[in-house]
Design a protein around this motif. Structure first.
Motif, PDB file in Angstrom:
ATOM      1  N   GLU A 196       0.823  -1.216   0.000  1.00 52.52           N
ATOM      2  CA  GLU A 196       0.000   0.000   0.000  1.00 52.52           C
ATOM      3  C   GLU A 196       0.856   1.266   0.000  1.00 52.52           C
ATOM      4  N   LEU A 197       2.034   1.184   0.615  1.00 53.22           N
ATOM      5  CA  LEU A 197       2.905   2.355   0.734  1.00 53.22           C
ATOM      6  C   LEU A 197       4.024   2.388  -0.306  1.00 53.22           C
ATOM      7  N   ALA A 198       3.988   1.456  -1.255  1.00 51.40           N
ATOM      8  CA  ALA A 198       5.015   1.420  -2.295  1.00 51.40           C
ATOM      9  C   ALA A 198       4.952   2.685  -3.148  1.00 51.40           C
ATOM     10  N   ILE A 199       6.122   3.104  -3.651  1.00 54.63           N
ATOM     11  CA  ILE A 199       6.180   4.320  -4.462  1.00 54.63           C
ATOM     12  C   ILE A 199       6.735   4.002  -5.848  1.00 54.63           C
ATOM     13  N   PRO A 200       6.209   4.660  -6.883  1.00 53.38           N
ATOM     14  CA  PRO A 200       6.656   4.393  -8.251  1.00 53.38           C
ATOM     15  C   PRO A 200       8.046   4.971  -8.520  1.00 53.38           C
ATOM     16  N   GLY A 201       8.638   4.504  -9.603  1.00 50.06           N
ATOM     17  CA  GLY A 201      10.004   4.891  -9.942  1.00 50.06           C
ATOM     18  C   GLY A 201      10.222   6.388 -10.108  1.00 50.06           C
ATOM     19  N   PHE A 202       9.271   7.101 -10.721  1.00 50.93           N
ATOM     20  CA  PHE A 202       9.483   8.525 -10.937  1.00 50.93           C
ATOM     21  C   PHE A 202       9.543   9.283  -9.607  1.00 50.93           C
ATOM     22  N   LEU A 203       8.819   8.795  -8.578  1.00 50.70           N
ATOM     23  CA  LEU A 203       8.914   9.418  -7.252  1.00 50.70           C
ATOM     24  C   LEU A 203      10.232   9.084  -6.573  1.00 50.70           C
ATOM     25  N   VAL A 204      10.739   7.881  -6.813  1.00 56.61           N
ATOM     26  CA  VAL A 204      12.055   7.512  -6.279  1.00 56.61           C
ATOM     27  C   VAL A 204      13.104   8.467  -6.840  1.00 56.61           C
ATOM     28  N   ASN A 205      12.984   8.781  -8.130  1.00 57.49           N
ATOM     29  CA  ASN A 205      13.917   9.729  -8.744  1.00 57.49           C
ATOM     30  C   ASN A 205      13.875  11.074  -8.043  1.00 57.49           C
ATOM     31  N   LYS A 206      12.677  11.554  -7.740  1.00 62.55           N
ATOM     32  CA  LYS A 206      12.536  12.857  -7.075  1.00 62.55           C
ATOM     33  C   LYS A 206      13.043  12.810  -5.641  1.00 62.55           C
ATOM     34  N   ILE A 207      12.682  11.762  -4.914  1.00 65.84           N
ATOM     35  CA  ILE A 207      13.062  11.662  -3.509  1.00 65.84           C
ATOM     36  C   ILE A 207      14.573  11.554  -3.349  1.00 65.84           C
ATOM     37  N   LEU A 208      15.202  10.723  -4.158  1.00 70.80           N
ATOM     38  CA  LEU A 208      16.642  10.504  -4.034  1.00 70.80           C
ATOM     39  C   LEU A 208      17.467  11.479  -4.872  1.00 70.80           C
ATOM     40  N   GLN A 227      15.446   5.313   3.797  1.00 71.25           N
ATOM     41  CA  GLN A 227      16.658   5.026   4.566  1.00 71.25           C
ATOM     42  C   GLN A 227      17.939   5.372   3.812  1.00 71.25           C
ATOM     43  N   ILE A 228      17.837   5.621   2.524  1.00 72.70           N
ATOM     44  CA  ILE A 228      19.018   5.881   1.697  1.00 72.70           C
ATOM     45  C   ILE A 228      19.415   7.348   1.823  1.00 72.70           C
ATOM     46  N   SER A 229      20.666   7.573   2.171  1.00 68.51           N
ATOM     47  CA  SER A 229      21.162   8.942   2.341  1.00 68.51           C
ATOM     48  C   SER A 229      21.887   9.415   1.081  1.00 68.51           C
ATOM     49  N   ASN A 230      22.165  10.708   1.032  1.00 73.18           N
ATOM     50  CA  ASN A 230      22.899  11.267  -0.105  1.00 73.18           C
ATOM     51  C   ASN A 230      24.315  10.708  -0.172  1.00 73.18           C
ATOM     52  N   ASP A 231      24.917  10.455   0.980  1.00 74.14           N
ATOM     53  CA  ASP A 231      26.262   9.874   1.003  1.00 74.14           C
ATOM     54  C   ASP A 231      26.269   8.489   0.363  1.00 74.14           C
ATOM     55  N   THR A 232      25.234   7.722   0.640  1.00 76.29           N
ATOM     56  CA  THR A 232      25.110   6.379   0.054  1.00 76.29           C
ATOM     57  C   THR A 232      24.985   6.472  -1.459  1.00 76.29           C
ATOM     58  N   ASN A 280      25.999   8.910  -3.412  1.00 72.83           N
ATOM     59  CA  ASN A 280      27.288   9.349  -3.962  1.00 72.83           C
ATOM     60  C   ASN A 280      28.295   8.207  -3.995  1.00 72.83           C
ATOM     61  N   ALA A 281      28.275   7.349  -2.968  1.00 70.96           N
ATOM     62  CA  ALA A 281      29.161   6.179  -2.965  1.00 70.96           C
ATOM     63  C   ALA A 281      28.786   5.221  -4.097  1.00 70.96           C
ATOM     64  N   TRP A 282      27.477   5.029  -4.324  1.00 74.02           N
ATOM     65  CA  TRP A 282      27.030   4.170  -5.426  1.00 74.02           C
ATOM     66  C   TRP A 282      27.462   4.746  -6.769  1.00 74.02           C
ATOM     67  N   ARG A 283      27.342   6.054  -6.921  1.00 72.83           N
ATOM     68  CA  ARG A 283      27.760   6.705  -8.177  1.00 72.83           C
ATOM     69  C   ARG A 283      29.254   6.513  -8.412  1.00 72.83           C
ATOM     70  N   LYS A 284      30.042   6.704  -7.356  1.00 72.49           N
ATOM     71  CA  LYS A 284      31.496   6.553  -7.466  1.00 72.49           C
ATOM     72  C   LYS A 284      31.851   5.114  -7.838  1.00 72.49           C
ATOM     73  N   GLU A 285      31.199   4.160  -7.187  1.00 69.63           N
ATOM     74  CA  GLU A 285      31.443   2.746  -7.482  1.00 69.63           C
ATOM     75  C   GLU A 285      31.088   2.421  -8.938  1.00 69.63           C
ATOM     76  N   HIS A 286      29.980   2.980  -9.418  1.00 73.31           N
ATOM     77  CA  HIS A 286      29.566   2.754 -10.800  1.00 73.31           C
ATOM     78  C   HIS A 286      30.597   3.324 -11.777  1.00 73.31           C
ATOM     79  N   GLU A 287      31.098   4.524 -11.500  1.00 79.18           N
ATOM     80  CA  GLU A 287      32.125   5.131 -12.357  1.00 79.18           C
ATOM     81  C   GLU A 287      33.404   4.291 -12.373  1.00 79.18           C
ATOM     82  N   GLU A 288      33.788   3.770 -11.203  1.00 78.65           N
ATOM     83  CA  GLU A 288      34.972   2.905 -11.127  1.00 78.65           C
ATOM     84  C   GLU A 288      34.780   1.635 -11.948  1.00 78.65           C
ATOM     85  N   ASN A 289      33.570   1.062 -11.896  1.00 79.28           N
ATOM     86  CA  ASN A 289      33.282  -0.136 -12.699  1.00 79.28           C
ATOM     87  C   ASN A 289      33.367   0.171 -14.187  1.00 79.28           C
ATOM     88  N   ILE A 290      32.886   1.336 -14.600  1.00 78.10           N
ATOM     89  CA  ILE A 290      32.954   1.728 -16.009  1.00 78.10           C
ATOM     90  C   ILE A 290      34.403   1.841 -16.449  1.00 78.10           C
TER      91      ILE A 290
END
Length: 161
Positions: free
Chosen positions: A64-76, A120-125, A127-137
């Motif tokens: 009931e409390l699930a949120i769609p992808g476009f809202l996830v984009n806005k929230i995060l 529960q996901i913070s901005n630091d998390t 940014n860490a995911w983004r950095k990890e993704h860039e390193e993988n690329i």
């Protein structure tokens, strides 16, 4: 109740997504007459006063409390492609897909995410995911360049003169 918890997790907008009867059953609010939404919302806030109870509440009403992808984009504050990469890398988890009609006459699969997990996901998390993704690329590009060089070398060795 902790006002920070109430403000973050138990706003009227969130609680209103759930049917009054389901909320009343969850908190054990029994009446002969159908209770009013406002009464039940206040009772929910009184009953749910710790982080564990909030987590249990969100897990009980997960769909009931699930949120769609476009809202996830806005929230995060992320792009659509980043969200899809995070899903591919198992950092974000899709609860379910829902078919919705578009204005052009065809159906679209919309992915829904667990709202508690997203909050529960913070901005630091992120940014860490983004950095990890860039390193993988970068790692994949260098690996691919080495493979391409080996392939070119083999082809030149096997070419007839």
């Amino acid at each position: 109740m902790n006002p920070e918890l109430a403000q973050k997790y138990l706003t009227d907008k969130i609680i209103c997504k759930i049917k009054v009867d389901d909320l009343a059953d969850y908190i054990g609010f029994k009446m002969n007459v159908k209770p009013k939404k406002k009464e039940v919302c206040e009772k929910v806030r009184d009953v749910i006063d710790t982080e564990d109870k909030v987590k249990k509440f969100y897990s009980h009403f997960k769909n009931e409390l699930a949120i769609p992808g476009f809202l996830v984009n806005k929230i995060l504050d992320i792009e659509n492609s980043e969200r899809k990469n995070f899903v591919k890398e198992n950092k974000l988890h899709i609860l379910y897909f829902k078919l919705q009609n578009s204005s052009y006459g065809y159906e679209i699969n919309v992915d829904y995410y667990d709202s508690y997990e997203i909050m529960q996901i913070s901005n630091d998390t992120i940014n860490a995911w983004r950095k990890e993704h860039e390193e993988n690329i970068i790692k994949n590009r260098s690996t691919s360049a080495v493979r391409a060089a080996n392939t070119r070398k083999k082809r030149t060795e096997n070419m007839p003169d």
